[in-house]
Scaffold this motif. Structure first.
Motif, PDB file in Angstrom:
ATOM      1  N   ASN A  68      11.835   7.077  -3.504  1.00  0.00           N
ATOM      2  CA  ASN A  68      10.767   6.965  -2.494  1.00  0.00           C
ATOM      3  C   ASN A  68      10.917   7.934  -1.330  1.00  0.00           C
ATOM      4  O   ASN A  68      10.295   7.751  -0.292  1.00  0.00           O
ATOM      5  CB  ASN A  68      10.628   5.534  -1.963  1.00  0.00           C
ATOM      6  CG  ASN A  68       9.746   4.707  -2.867  1.00  0.00           C
ATOM      7  OD1 ASN A  68       9.572   5.021  -4.044  1.00  0.00           O
ATOM      8  ND2 ASN A  68       9.186   3.653  -2.342  1.00  0.00           N
ATOM      9  N   ARG A 105       7.133   1.744  -0.034  1.00  0.00           N
ATOM     10  CA  ARG A 105       7.414   1.170  -1.359  1.00  0.00           C
ATOM     11  C   ARG A 105       6.232   0.331  -1.852  1.00  0.00           C
ATOM     12  O   ARG A 105       5.561  -0.309  -1.071  1.00  0.00           O
ATOM     13  CB  ARG A 105       8.658   0.289  -1.295  1.00  0.00           C
ATOM     14  CG  ARG A 105       9.915   1.065  -1.054  1.00  0.00           C
ATOM     15  CD  ARG A 105      11.145   0.182  -1.295  1.00  0.00           C
ATOM     16  NE  ARG A 105      12.356   0.908  -1.024  1.00  0.00           N
ATOM     17  CZ  ARG A 105      12.947   1.736  -1.896  1.00  0.00           C
ATOM     18  NH1 ARG A 105      12.411   1.928  -3.067  1.00  0.00           N
ATOM     19  NH2 ARG A 105      14.052   2.378  -1.578  1.00  0.00           N
ATOM     20  N   ASP A 106       6.017   0.354  -3.150  1.00  0.00           N
ATOM     21  CA  ASP A 106       4.999  -0.459  -3.825  1.00  0.00           C
ATOM     22  C   ASP A 106       3.587  -0.193  -3.314  1.00  0.00           C
ATOM     23  O   ASP A 106       2.715  -1.056  -3.432  1.00  0.00           O
ATOM     24  CB  ASP A 106       5.333  -1.955  -3.696  1.00  0.00           C
ATOM     25  CG  ASP A 106       6.703  -2.286  -4.261  1.00  0.00           C
ATOM     26  OD1 ASP A 106       7.070  -1.683  -5.291  1.00  0.00           O
ATOM     27  OD2 ASP A 106       7.403  -3.119  -3.669  1.00  0.00           O
ATOM     28  N   ASN A 109       1.272   5.617  -5.851  1.00  0.00           N
ATOM     29  CA  ASN A 109       1.359   5.837  -7.285  1.00  0.00           C
ATOM     30  C   ASN A 109       2.156   7.131  -7.496  1.00  0.00           C
ATOM     31  O   ASN A 109       1.598   8.225  -7.476  1.00  0.00           O
ATOM     32  CB  ASN A 109      -0.034   5.938  -7.891  1.00  0.00           C
ATOM     33  CG  ASN A 109       0.002   6.015  -9.391  1.00  0.00           C
ATOM     34  OD1 ASN A 109       1.008   6.368  -9.991  1.00  0.00           O
ATOM     35  ND2 ASN A 109      -1.130   5.695 -10.015  1.00  0.00           N
ATOM     36  N   MET A 129      -1.642   2.974  -5.028  1.00  0.00           N
ATOM     37  CA  MET A 129      -1.812   2.124  -6.205  1.00  0.00           C
ATOM     38  C   MET A 129      -3.070   1.281  -5.995  1.00  0.00           C
ATOM     39  O   MET A 129      -3.444   0.981  -4.857  1.00  0.00           O
ATOM     40  CB  MET A 129      -0.582   1.238  -6.393  1.00  0.00           C
ATOM     41  CG  MET A 129       0.670   2.054  -6.704  1.00  0.00           C
ATOM     42  SD  MET A 129       2.173   1.077  -6.736  1.00  0.00           S
ATOM     43  CE  MET A 129       1.920   0.055  -8.150  1.00  0.00           C
ATOM     44  N   GLU A 131      -3.590  -1.785  -6.341  1.00  0.00           N
ATOM     45  CA  GLU A 131      -3.319  -3.040  -5.632  1.00  0.00           C
ATOM     46  C   GLU A 131      -3.211  -2.845  -4.126  1.00  0.00           C
ATOM     47  O   GLU A 131      -3.386  -3.773  -3.350  1.00  0.00           O
ATOM     48  CB  GLU A 131      -2.003  -3.668  -6.137  1.00  0.00           C
ATOM     49  CG  GLU A 131      -1.942  -3.967  -7.610  1.00  0.00           C
ATOM     50  CD  GLU A 131      -1.570  -2.736  -8.445  1.00  0.00           C
ATOM     51  OE1 GLU A 131      -0.711  -1.942  -8.037  1.00  0.00           O
ATOM     52  OE2 GLU A 131      -2.176  -2.568  -9.517  1.00  0.00           O
ATOM     53  N   ALA A 132      -2.890  -1.630  -3.700  1.00  0.00           N
ATOM     54  CA  ALA A 132      -2.684  -1.370  -2.274  1.00  0.00           C
ATOM     55  C   ALA A 132      -3.956  -0.913  -1.566  1.00  0.00           C
ATOM     56  O   ALA A 132      -4.007  -0.877  -0.343  1.00  0.00           O
ATOM     57  CB  ALA A 132      -1.597  -0.316  -2.090  1.00  0.00           C
TER      58      ALA A 132
END
Length: 143
Positions: A68, A105-106, A109, A129, A131-132
């Protein structure tokens, strides 16, 4: 060299003082290499990192992502030779920089990060991503 003048010591510079001075304290480069300016923008779909790096070529950059941490670096060496009737002049120029950024983080993509270089600007697009990304406003009906 130390000389006494009327009982008071006086320091008189000599040619040896100039010759043996500490050259590392002087900057003899006319390139004045500094870290390039960086802008980071965010929209609903991505983060955009813009690096001002005029005079570079796209293959001068190395961009990597490790744990990351996005790292942008560049090393560039140029050599200029000038030969005239009774002399030869060689000049070397070395420029390098390295900038690192922690990516959230998370959220990003990592597989779809892309970079372009045009008109002196390196642009790195870091997509979020799904979801984000912000969700559209939802009207909840009361039953």
């Amino acid at each position: 060299m130390l000389v006494k003048s009327m009982g008071t010591p006086v320091v008189v510079p000599t040619i040896f003082d100039d010759f043996f001075k500490d050259w590392s304290l002087s900057n003899f480069s006319n390139t004045d290499t500094t870290l390039p300016a960086v802008n980071i923008r965010e929209n609903d779909d991505e983060f955009i990192v813009e690096v001002a790096a005029p005079g570079m070529e796209k293959n001068d950059f190395k961009i990597d992502l490790d744990n990351n941490v996005l790292t942008i670096s560049s090393e560039r060496t140029t050599e200029n030779n000038e030969v005239k009737d009774d002399y030869t002049r060689k000049e070397y120029s070395y420029q390098s920089f390295k900038r690192s950024f922690n990516l959230p983080r998370d959220i990003v993509n990592q597989e779809k990060i892309d970079a372009t270089y045009s008109n002196g600007e390196l642009k790195i697009m870091i997509p979020k991503m799904e979801e984000a990304k912000p969700k559209p406003k939802k009207l909840i009906e009361v039953h």
